[in-house]
Design an enzyme around this catalytic site. Structure first.
Site, PDB file in Angstrom:
ATOM      1  N   LYS A   9    -112.157-104.252   6.564  1.00 49.45           N
ATOM      2  CA  LYS A   9    -111.378-104.155   5.906  1.00 49.45           C
ATOM      3  C   LYS A   9    -111.476-105.086   4.503  1.00 49.45           C
ATOM      4  O   LYS A   9    -112.792-105.420   4.308  1.00 49.45           O
ATOM      5  CB  LYS A   9    -110.152-104.392   6.526  1.00 49.45           C
ATOM      6  CG  LYS A   9    -109.694-103.527   7.220  1.00 49.45           C
ATOM      7  CD  LYS A   9    -108.758-103.972   8.615  1.00 49.45           C
ATOM      8  CE  LYS A   9    -107.819-103.185   8.967  1.00 49.45           C
ATOM      9  NZ  LYS A   9    -106.768-103.591  10.204  1.00 49.45           N
ATOM     10  N   PHE A  57     -94.226-103.618  10.365  1.00 48.17           N
ATOM     11  CA  PHE A  57     -95.584-104.437   9.453  1.00 48.17           C
ATOM     12  C   PHE A  57     -96.079-103.618   8.512  1.00 48.17           C
ATOM     13  O   PHE A  57     -96.775-104.143   7.645  1.00 48.17           O
ATOM     14  CB  PHE A  57     -95.817-105.139  10.362  1.00 48.17           C
ATOM     15  CG  PHE A  57     -97.134-103.982  11.699  1.00 48.17           C
ATOM     16  CD1 PHE A  57     -98.304-103.255  10.667  1.00 48.17           C
ATOM     17  CD2 PHE A  57     -96.309-103.934  12.380  1.00 48.17           C
ATOM     18  CE1 PHE A  57     -98.650-102.694  11.979  1.00 48.17           C
ATOM     19  CE2 PHE A  57     -96.550-103.506  13.992  1.00 48.17           C
ATOM     20  CZ  PHE A  57     -98.170-102.199  12.789  1.00 48.17           C
ATOM     21  N   ARG A  85    -114.947 -99.026  19.618  1.00 42.71           N
ATOM     22  CA  ARG A  85    -113.205 -99.252  19.453  1.00 42.71           C
ATOM     23  C   ARG A  85    -114.277-101.384  20.073  1.00 42.71           C
ATOM     24  O   ARG A  85    -113.051-101.867  20.183  1.00 42.71           O
ATOM     25  CB  ARG A  85    -112.803 -98.560  20.069  1.00 42.71           C
ATOM     26  CG  ARG A  85    -111.771 -97.614  19.755  1.00 42.71           C
ATOM     27  CD  ARG A  85    -110.670 -97.970  18.392  1.00 42.71           C
ATOM     28  NE  ARG A  85    -109.945 -98.523  18.983  1.00 42.71           N
ATOM     29  CZ  ARG A  85    -108.873 -98.808  18.180  1.00 42.71           C
ATOM     30  NH1 ARG A  85    -108.716 -98.511  16.853  1.00 42.71           N
ATOM     31  NH2 ARG A  85    -107.511 -99.314  18.974  1.00 42.71           N
ATOM     32  N   THR A  91    -107.160-105.532  18.506  1.00 41.82           N
ATOM     33  CA  THR A  91    -106.406-105.932  17.403  1.00 41.82           C
ATOM     34  C   THR A  91    -106.137-107.120  17.446  1.00 41.82           C
ATOM     35  O   THR A  91    -106.019-107.723  16.108  1.00 41.82           O
ATOM     36  CB  THR A  91    -105.033-105.065  17.484  1.00 41.82           C
ATOM     37  OG1 THR A  91    -105.265-103.420  18.002  1.00 41.82           O
ATOM     38  CG2 THR A  91    -104.447-104.530  16.495  1.00 41.82           C
ATOM     39  N   ARG A 102    -114.135-108.741  15.689  1.00 43.80           N
ATOM     40  CA  ARG A 102    -112.472-109.421  15.562  1.00 43.80           C
ATOM     41  C   ARG A 102    -112.414-110.864  16.540  1.00 43.80           C
ATOM     42  O   ARG A 102    -112.534-112.009  16.186  1.00 43.80           O
ATOM     43  CB  ARG A 102    -111.360-108.373  16.209  1.00 43.80           C
ATOM     44  CG  ARG A 102    -111.387-107.652  14.897  1.00 43.80           C
ATOM     45  CD  ARG A 102    -110.065-105.844  15.901  1.00 43.80           C
ATOM     46  NE  ARG A 102    -109.369-105.454  14.486  1.00 43.80           N
ATOM     47  CZ  ARG A 102    -109.152-104.277  15.353  1.00 43.80           C
ATOM     48  NH1 ARG A 102    -109.089-103.820  16.445  1.00 43.80           N
ATOM     49  NH2 ARG A 102    -108.678-103.458  14.278  1.00 43.80           N
ATOM     50  N   ASN A 112    -107.737-108.260  10.453  1.00 46.79           N
ATOM     51  CA  ASN A 112    -108.068-108.441  11.662  1.00 46.79           C
ATOM     52  C   ASN A 112    -110.103-107.702  11.059  1.00 46.79           C
ATOM     53  O   ASN A 112    -110.521-107.292  11.695  1.00 46.79           O
ATOM     54  CB  ASN A 112    -107.768-107.685  12.759  1.00 46.79           C
ATOM     55  CG  ASN A 112    -107.113-106.053  12.395  1.00 46.79           C
ATOM     56  OD1 ASN A 112    -107.795-105.928  11.546  1.00 46.79           O
ATOM     57  ND2 ASN A 112    -106.123-105.838  13.345  1.00 46.79           N
ATOM     58  N   HIS A 115    -111.760-101.666  10.914  1.00 48.92           N
ATOM     59  CA  HIS A 115    -110.853-100.462  11.300  1.00 48.92           C
ATOM     60  C   HIS A 115    -111.784 -99.616  11.962  1.00 48.92           C
ATOM     61  O   HIS A 115    -112.924 -99.582  11.285  1.00 48.92           O
ATOM     62  CB  HIS A 115    -109.783 -99.764  10.315  1.00 48.92           C
ATOM     63  CG  HIS A 115    -109.739 -98.758  10.608  1.00 48.92           C
ATOM     64  ND1 HIS A 115    -108.352 -98.388  11.690  1.00 48.92           N
ATOM     65  CD2 HIS A 115    -110.118 -97.458  10.522  1.00 48.92           C
ATOM     66  CE1 HIS A 115    -108.520 -97.000  11.890  1.00 48.92           C
ATOM     67  NE2 HIS A 115    -109.495 -96.397  11.034  1.00 48.92           N
TER      68      HIS A 115
HETATM   69  P1  RTP Z   1    -106.928-100.202  12.943  1.00 50.34           P
HETATM   70  O1  RTP Z   1    -105.859 -99.505  13.448  1.00 50.34           O
HETATM   71  O2  RTP Z   1    -106.928-101.345  11.733  1.00 50.34           O
HETATM   72  O3  RTP Z   1    -108.051-100.308  13.483  1.00 50.34           O
HETATM   73  O4  RTP Z   1    -106.431-101.574  13.832  1.00 50.34           O
HETATM   74  P2  RTP Z   1    -105.329-100.656  15.540  1.00 50.34           P
HETATM   75  O5  RTP Z   1    -105.690 -99.712  16.502  1.00 50.34           O
HETATM   76  O6  RTP Z   1    -105.936-102.347  16.550  1.00 50.34           O
HETATM   77  O7  RTP Z   1    -103.711-101.091  15.668  1.00 50.34           O
HETATM   78  P3  RTP Z   1    -103.169-100.310  14.922  1.00 50.34           P
HETATM   79  O8  RTP Z   1    -101.834-100.435  16.194  1.00 50.34           O
HETATM   80  O9  RTP Z   1    -104.088 -99.295  15.073  1.00 50.34           O
HETATM   81  O10 RTP Z   1    -102.846-101.189  14.648  1.00 50.34           O
HETATM   82  C1  RTP Z   1    -103.414-101.531  12.803  1.00 50.34           C
HETATM   83  C2  RTP Z   1    -103.295-102.905  11.844  1.00 50.34           C
HETATM   84  O11 RTP Z   1    -101.970-102.766  11.727  1.00 50.34           O
HETATM   85  C3  RTP Z   1    -101.491-104.190  11.906  1.00 50.34           C
HETATM   86  N1  RTP Z   1    -100.935-104.456  12.962  1.00 50.34           N
HETATM   87  N2  RTP Z   1    -100.164-106.175  12.394  1.00 50.34           N
HETATM   88  N3  RTP Z   1     -97.953-107.769  12.888  1.00 50.34           N
HETATM   89  C4  RTP Z   1     -98.474-107.377  13.648  1.00 50.34           C
HETATM   90  O12 RTP Z   1     -97.598-107.366  14.180  1.00 50.34           O
HETATM   91  C5  RTP Z   1     -99.190-105.706  13.593  1.00 50.34           C
HETATM   92  N4  RTP Z   1     -99.429-105.449  14.014  1.00 50.34           N
HETATM   93  C6  RTP Z   1    -100.448-104.430  13.976  1.00 50.34           C
HETATM   94  C7  RTP Z   1    -103.357-104.562  12.314  1.00 50.34           C
HETATM   95  O13 RTP Z   1    -104.123-105.317  11.481  1.00 50.34           O
HETATM   96  C8  RTP Z   1    -104.062-103.819  12.719  1.00 50.34           C
HETATM   97  O14 RTP Z   1    -105.660-103.503  12.768  1.00 50.34           O
HETATM   98 MG    MG Z   2    -105.596 -98.000  14.474  1.00 47.29          MG
END
Ligand code: RTP
Ligand code: MG
Length: 147
Positions: A9, A57, A85, A91, A102, A112, A115
């Site tokens: 990112k 968000f 993952r 996350t 992370r 973070n 992705h």
């Molecule tokens: P990514 O898609 O970026 O690989 O991350 P992830 O699967 O671990 O998490 P996901 O639930 O898909 O969320 C996508 C991205 O949204 C941001 N986020 N912000 N402010 C908040 O509470 C919040 N929750 C999620 C994070 O940057 C996350 O990577």
């Molecule tokens: Mg995701």
């Protein structure tokens, strides 16, 4: 062979973590199939993160991911989607274990570092969003016999 979409990112690019992240996937034994430094257009960001469009968000997420260049990649290997993952960690970097990307480099959930696709369906969808079929390079590494 299984493939996944991985992206450093904008915070990771700004903090010079591209090499570190590529190195971790290489050392693990996965094979790089494609990679490019790019700026994500707003429409592509909204499509990529479409599953989150109703989350509070979403605006912040799209604005962050389009704020600077990202390094987009396709990695290939046995079980690469799930293992990537695990290598990324939770996350929220505050909950990610030390030793994960992370856990070692992140502080805030909104920045973070990395992705990675979360399922075979996401991997296919995201690879097709960011790369053409002809961008994916097929080759054999002799080390593949050992991992
Ligand atoms: P990514 O898609 O970026 O690989 O991350 P992830 O699967 O671990 O998490 P996901 O639930 O898909 O969320 C996508 C991205 O949204 C941001 N986020 N912000 N402010 C908040 O509470 C919040 N929750 C999620 C994070 O940057 C996350 O990577
Ligand atoms: Mg995701």
């Amino acid at each position: 062979m299984e493939k996944t979409f991985i992206m450093v990112k904008p915070d990771g690019v700004q903090r010079n973590l591209v090499g570190e992240i590529v190195h971790r996937f290489e050392r693990k034994g996965f094979t790089l199939a494609a990679g490019k430094l790019m700026s994500i257009p707003k429409e592509l960001a909204e499509e990529h993160y479409g599953e989150h469009k109703d989350k509070p968000f979403f605006g912040e997420l799209v604005s962050f991911i389009t704020s600077g260049p990202v390094f987009a990649m396709v990695w290939e290997g046995e079980g690469v989607i799930g293992t990537a993952r695990k290598m990324m960690g939770a996350t929220n970097p505050a909950e990610a274990e030390p030793g994960t990307i992370r856990g070692d480099f992140g502080v805030q959930v909104s920045m973070n570092v990395i992705h990675g696709s979360d399922s075979p369906e996401s991997a296919n969808r995201e690879i097709a969003l960011f790369f053409n079929e002809s961008d994916l390079i097929q080759y054999k590494k002799s080390v593949s016999e050992w991992v």
